[in-house]
Design an enzyme around this catalytic site. Structure first.
Site, PDB file in Angstrom:
ATOM      1  N   ARG A   1      -0.292 -55.801   5.349  1.00  0.00           N
ATOM      2  CA  ARG A   1       0.209 -54.960   6.439  1.00  0.00           C
ATOM      3  C   ARG A   1      -0.501 -55.250   7.763  1.00  0.00           C
ATOM      4  O   ARG A   1       0.074 -55.037   8.837  1.00  0.00           O
ATOM      5  CB  ARG A   1       0.063 -53.487   6.080  1.00  0.00           C
ATOM      6  CG  ARG A   1       1.192 -53.000   5.184  1.00  0.00           C
ATOM      7  CD  ARG A   1       1.068 -51.529   4.928  1.00  0.00           C
ATOM      8  NE  ARG A   1       2.301 -50.995   4.365  1.00  0.00           N
ATOM      9  CZ  ARG A   1       2.366 -49.870   3.687  1.00  0.00           C
ATOM     10  NH1 ARG A   1       1.279 -49.145   3.465  1.00  0.00           N
ATOM     11  NH2 ARG A   1       3.527 -49.446   3.226  1.00  0.00           N
TER      12      ARG A   1
ATOM     13  N   LYS B   1       8.716 -43.162 -11.408  1.00  0.00           N
ATOM     14  CA  LYS B   1       9.542 -41.956 -11.547  1.00  0.00           C
ATOM     15  C   LYS B   1      10.994 -42.134 -11.122  1.00  0.00           C
ATOM     16  O   LYS B   1      11.279 -42.649 -10.050  1.00  0.00           O
ATOM     17  CB  LYS B   1       8.934 -40.837 -10.705  1.00  0.00           C
ATOM     18  CG  LYS B   1       7.657 -40.268 -11.283  1.00  0.00           C
ATOM     19  CD  LYS B   1       6.973 -39.465 -10.233  1.00  0.00           C
ATOM     20  CE  LYS B   1       6.499 -38.125 -10.743  1.00  0.00           C
ATOM     21  NZ  LYS B   1       6.092 -37.298  -9.586  1.00  0.00           N
TER      22      LYS B   1
ATOM     23  N   GLY C   1       5.438 -51.244  -0.610  1.00  0.00           N
ATOM     24  CA  GLY C   1       4.018 -51.475  -0.740  1.00  0.00           C
ATOM     25  C   GLY C   1       3.639 -52.078  -2.085  1.00  0.00           C
ATOM     26  O   GLY C   1       3.035 -53.155  -2.154  1.00  0.00           O
TER      27      GLY C   1
ATOM     28  N   GLY D   1       8.682 -46.378   0.923  1.00  0.00           N
ATOM     29  CA  GLY D   1       9.552 -45.231   1.170  1.00  0.00           C
ATOM     30  C   GLY D   1      10.529 -45.510   2.299  1.00  0.00           C
ATOM     31  O   GLY D   1      11.710 -45.155   2.225  1.00  0.00           O
TER      32      GLY D   1
HETATM   33  C1  3PG Z   1       3.227 -46.107   2.795  1.00  0.00           C
HETATM   34  O1  3PG Z   1       2.202 -46.533   2.300  1.00  0.00           O
HETATM   35  O2  3PG Z   1       4.278 -45.937   2.151  1.00  0.00           O
HETATM   36  C2  3PG Z   1       3.243 -45.839   4.283  1.00  0.00           C
HETATM   37  O3  3PG Z   1       2.062 -46.258   4.879  1.00  0.00           O
HETATM   38  C3  3PG Z   1       3.503 -44.378   4.522  1.00  0.00           C
HETATM   39  O4  3PG Z   1       2.477 -43.611   3.976  1.00  0.00           O
HETATM   40  P1  3PG Z   1       2.772 -42.117   3.497  1.00  0.00           P
HETATM   41  O5  3PG Z   1       3.697 -42.226   2.323  1.00  0.00           O
HETATM   42  O6  3PG Z   1       1.427 -41.531   3.152  1.00  0.00           O
HETATM   43  O7  3PG Z   1       3.419 -41.393   4.654  1.00  0.00           O
HETATM   44 MG    MG Z   2       4.263 -44.377   0.280  1.00  0.00          MG
END
Ligand code: 3PG
Ligand code: MG
Length: 399
Positions: free
Chosen positions: A41, A206, A356, A380
């Site tokens: 990242r 999940k 990720g 996400g």
């Molecule tokens: C992630 O790792 O998915 C992003 O950096 C967002 O982080 P978060 O899900 O804690 O908002």
């Molecule tokens: Mg996340």
């Protein structure tokens, strides 16, 4: 949709201007040593930062790391990231001990043209993630005061309605950075008219986390291959016993409905690697998906499943993959993820790796990143994009 991008800002000239860059530097850290275990990242945001440095901007970078609870928490400090970012940029990065306080203001005031500062973790401030518009707005005011223009290059956080993502762009001239632009271009190819067959591989633990994306994708994909912890809830819905495997009991009925709705589209494992315990050295065997012993839990998909998934992938023209097929961090349970990843690289398809964990798996398994069409930095975020949701960070750039 009209989103201005970095080139528009550079064309205006940024020399001597303070440019606030929201990045997603939320990198995994080793629990013991605190060292960065995957700097993907950080590398992903270099094109934007380097362009600004070269153009003589005073570059002020901000990010979250982990999920601290609105107050400083040393284990989530961005300090190690400042070090790594400096190495990659080839110039030291000034680090502010706070996000919008005395240290941040002094740090920004001292920047020379073409220098870079990194502010401390945004989430050390309750205003960043607050659901209260006024509280978020007050924090956004302080953050916006540190820049003359704003660049959003935090694709991994565009689905968060947070001050640095959603409220700062309302206060400063704003553009999308190179990474956000590329991510949106790539993902829009998947939601537009993808070349077919379009095959999606989903893993991760999940079903409930992935339900919305499954619902959205089911009508549009040609094949949906399911592995990872969530496959056991589907296997249960097929009528199989799953031993002590991960199971979301309240999702079994939902899984059954999904399979009935799109007969033949969803492909499930036909064999799994079942172990005595969730441990790297646990005794384990490959068993048929309908023969998981009652005292064992599935930790990976089996070789026959990998072969079947690989056959489906070999036909594909477009592939989206999110979520590991097994516990790839443990060598004994990494073969499924590795096999599927390799099959994706061999397919003559436009392939996108979302997220990720899957991106980290690609690198941790030593696979060649360049053999994938695109590796998204957002987990996400990429899923919510494919769901067709409005992403607060993107919407804010459109205004
Ligand atoms: C992630 O790792 O998915 C992003 O950096 C967002 O982080 P978060 O899900 O804690 O908002
Ligand atoms: Mg996340």
């Amino acid at each position: 949709m009209t989103i201005r991008n970095l080139d528009d800002l550079l064309a205006e000239g940024v020399s001597g201007r303070r440019v606030l860059v929201r990045a997603d530097l939320n990198v995994p850290l080793d629990k013991q040593s605190g060292e960065i275990t995957d700097d993907g990242r950080i590398r992903a945001v270099l094109p934007t930062l380097s362009a600004l440095v070269q153009a003589g901007a005073k570059v002020v970078v901000c990010s979250h790391l982990g999920r601290p609870k609105g107050a400083p928490d040393p284990q989530f400090s961005l300090r190690p990231v400042a070090g790594r970012l400096g190495e990659l940029l080839g110039a030291p990065v000034h680090f502010a001990e706070d996000t919008v306080g005395d240290s941040a203001r002094a740090c920004v005031a001292e920047l020379a043209d073409g220098q870079v500062a990194l502010l401390e973790n945004l989430r050390f401030n309750a205003g960043e993630t607050s659901k209260d518009d006024a509280e978020r707005g007050a924090f956004a005011d302080q953050l916006a005061a540190l820049g003359d223009a704003y660049v959003d290059d935090a694709f991994g956080a565009v689905h968060r309605k947070h001050a640095s993502v959603h409220d700062v762009p309302a206060r400063l001239p704003h553009v999308a950075g190179r990474l956000v632009l590329r991510e949106v271009e790539v993902l829009s190819r998947l939601t537009g008219s993808p070349e077919r067959p379009y095959v999606v591989v989903l893993g991760g633990s999940k079903v409930s986390d992935k339900l919305a994306v499954i619902e959205a994708l089911l009508p549009t994909v040609d094949r949906l291959l399911i592995g990872g912890g969530m496959c056991f809830t589907f296997l249960k819905a097929q009528g199989h016993e799953v031993g002590t495997s991960l199971l979301e009991k309240d999702m079994v009925e939902t899984c059954r409905n999904l399979m009935e709705r799109a007969p033949g589209k969803i492909m499930l494992p036909v064999d799994v690697v079942a172990a005595d315990a969730f441990a790297p050295d646990a005794a384990h065997d490959t068993v048929p998906a309908d023969g998981i012993p009652s005292h064992r839990l599935g930790l990976d998909i089996g070789p026959e499943t990998v072969a079947g998934f690989a056959a489906a992938l070999s036909q594909a023209k477009t592939v989206f993959w999110n979520g590991p097929m097994g516990v790839f961090e443990m060598a004994a349970f990494a073969n499924g993820t590795r096999g599927v990843a390799e099959a994706i690289t061999k397919a003559d398809a436009f392939s996108v790796v979302g997220g990720g964990d899957s991106a980290a798996a690609v690198r941790a398994l030593g696979l060649d990143e360049s053999s994938f069409g695109h590796i998204s930095t957002g987990g996400g975020a990429s899923l919510e994009y494919l769901e067709g949701k409005t992403l607060p960070g993107i919407a804010a750039l459109e205004n």
